[in-house]
Design an enzyme around this catalytic site. Structure first.
Site, short mmCIF file in Angstrom:
data_model
loop_
_atom_site.label_atom_id
_atom_site.label_comp_id
_atom_site.label_asym_id
_atom_site.label_seq_id
_atom_site.Cartn_x
_atom_site.Cartn_y
_atom_site.Cartn_z
N TRP A 21 0.83 -1.21 0.00
CA TRP A 21 0.00 0.00 0.00
C TRP A 21 0.87 1.26 0.00
O TRP A 21 0.69 2.16 -0.82
CB TRP A 21 -0.92 -0.01 1.22
CG TRP A 21 -1.88 1.14 1.31
CD1 TRP A 21 -2.18 2.07 0.34
CD2 TRP A 21 -2.70 1.49 2.45
NE1 TRP A 21 -3.12 2.96 0.81
CE2 TRP A 21 -3.46 2.64 2.08
CE3 TRP A 21 -2.86 0.95 3.72
CZ2 TRP A 21 -4.35 3.25 2.96
CZ3 TRP A 21 -3.76 1.57 4.60
CH2 TRP A 21 -4.49 2.69 4.22
N TYR A 57 -4.18 1.43 -4.97
CA TYR A 57 -2.98 1.96 -4.34
C TYR A 57 -2.22 2.80 -5.36
O TYR A 57 -1.56 2.27 -6.25
CB TYR A 57 -2.08 0.85 -3.81
CG TYR A 57 -2.67 0.01 -2.69
CD1 TYR A 57 -3.81 0.42 -2.00
CD2 TYR A 57 -2.09 -1.20 -2.32
CE1 TYR A 57 -4.35 -0.34 -0.99
CE2 TYR A 57 -2.62 -1.96 -1.29
CZ TYR A 57 -3.75 -1.54 -0.64
OH TYR A 57 -4.28 -2.30 0.38
N SER A 154 -10.88 -9.24 1.45
CA SER A 154 -10.28 -8.39 2.48
C SER A 154 -11.45 -7.77 3.22
O SER A 154 -12.36 -7.22 2.59
CB SER A 154 -9.40 -7.31 1.86
OG SER A 154 -8.80 -6.51 2.85
#
Length: 329
Positions: A21, A57, A154
């Site tokens: 990230w 990201y 996630s």
């Protein structure tokens, strides 16, 4: 480097992975691509074979950096996981449809420069998605088409994790697990073990709080989520400092310093604590430079934490965070 089985994929991945990230260049302040690439290479040199990223990201920048590393290391057996869904605007459950998920996957294929995505994860979708079998049917079709090898999720909350693993082809759940987030260990790990689902422990250092390097006056740039998202202004509050109050986190860190052996750091002990749970497949700390990558990897070599140390972590959590954190996530 210890390697652990990832779900039912047949893969064995490094217990310390690489969270990408921060190198995307957004939400963590400014980054240096050359240094980011060095950190990736250093981590792989030291035995890391699992890299986690997402299409948002840096709007794909993180994926493209990883793609460059893949081209520079042909033939190496690396597992790259990416995530999809947060590009939706508005981010609503109905957006997780065939057209969007297919487009997101194809964009990630291009960014990474690969023919097939190793592991595609739904990226913290709205809670309703976990109860929409048609979404997982689309993922099954992407597997059948050869676009992705496997898929996972996630999540923000434990209840979402438990709902996700009811879908039989889910291979992994990425969830926040650290010394400030004990609920997954208490209420999810056993179910994941029974279902043979891998656990990817994210935010392992509570956005750097568990590095032990922060103080009350530590500055954060305007682009850093640790400045602009402390109350969940931009995304889930739990993504920033694991949702704990900054000052409470600092106080807890002072108590946890007693657990650090000579020659180690609090960050390394925090990572080693996560690996004490055999249900965890890998933890994915970030590394903005090669030095951090090396330090992360060396955490796997620390001796196991004692029963007394594990009890100390539970006590710190109980007194500082359980009442505020446990019911919410």
């Amino acid at each position: 480097m210890e390697h652990r089985e990832l779900g039912r994929t047949g893969w064995k991945v490094s217990a310390i992975g690489y969270g990408a990230w921060a190198i995307g260049g957004d939400a963590w302040g400014r980054t240096d691509d050359a240094e980011s690439l060095r950190s990736l290479h250093r981590a792989i040199d030291l035995g890391v074979n699992f890299i986690d990223t997402a299409d948002v990201y840096g709007d794909g920048h993180s994926e493209r950096l990883i793609g460059q590393v893949l081209r520079e290391r042909p033939g190496e057996e690396l597992v790259v996981a990416t995530k999809a869904g947060r590009r939706l605007d508005p981010h609503v459950a109905s957006g997780y449809d065939r057209r969007n998920l297919t487009a997101f996957a194809e964009r990630s294929l291009t960014n990474l420069g690969v023919d097939r995505i190793d592991l595609l994860q739904l990226h913290c979708p709205p809670g309703e998605v976990y109860h929409m079998p048609e979404v997982f049917g689309v993922l099954d079709d992407l597997v059948a088409a050869g676009t992705i090898r496997h898929y996972g999720v996630s999540v923000e909350r434990v209840d979402e994790a438990l709902a996700a693993i009811r879908h039989p082809a889910v291979q992994s759940v990425q969830i926040i697990v650290n010394m400030f987030r004990l609920k997954p260990a208490e209420q999810f790990f056993a179910a994941a073990r029974e279902a043979r689902v891998g656990i990817l422990a994210r935010v392992p250092l509570a956005s750097g709080l568990l590095s032990g390097k922060m103080r009350a006056d530590t500055p954060f740039s305007a682009e850093d989520h640790r400045r602009f998202n402390r109350r969940g202004e931009a995304f889930d509050q739990g993504e920033t400092f694991s949702g704990v109050e900054f000052e409470a986190g600092l106080a807890a860190v002072e108590e946890l310093r007693a657990l650090v052996p000579e020659g180690a750091t609090l960050a390394q002990v925090a990572l080693r604590w996560i690996l004490m749970f055999p249900e965890v497949t890998t933890t994915i700390p970030g590394a903005r430079d090669a030095r951090q990558a090396k330090a992360n990897v060396h955490a796997a070599g620390l001796p196991p934490l004692s029963a007394e140390a594990m009890a100390k972590v539970r006590d710190v959590y109980d007194r500082h965070f359980r009442a505020a954190v446990h019911p919410r996530w």
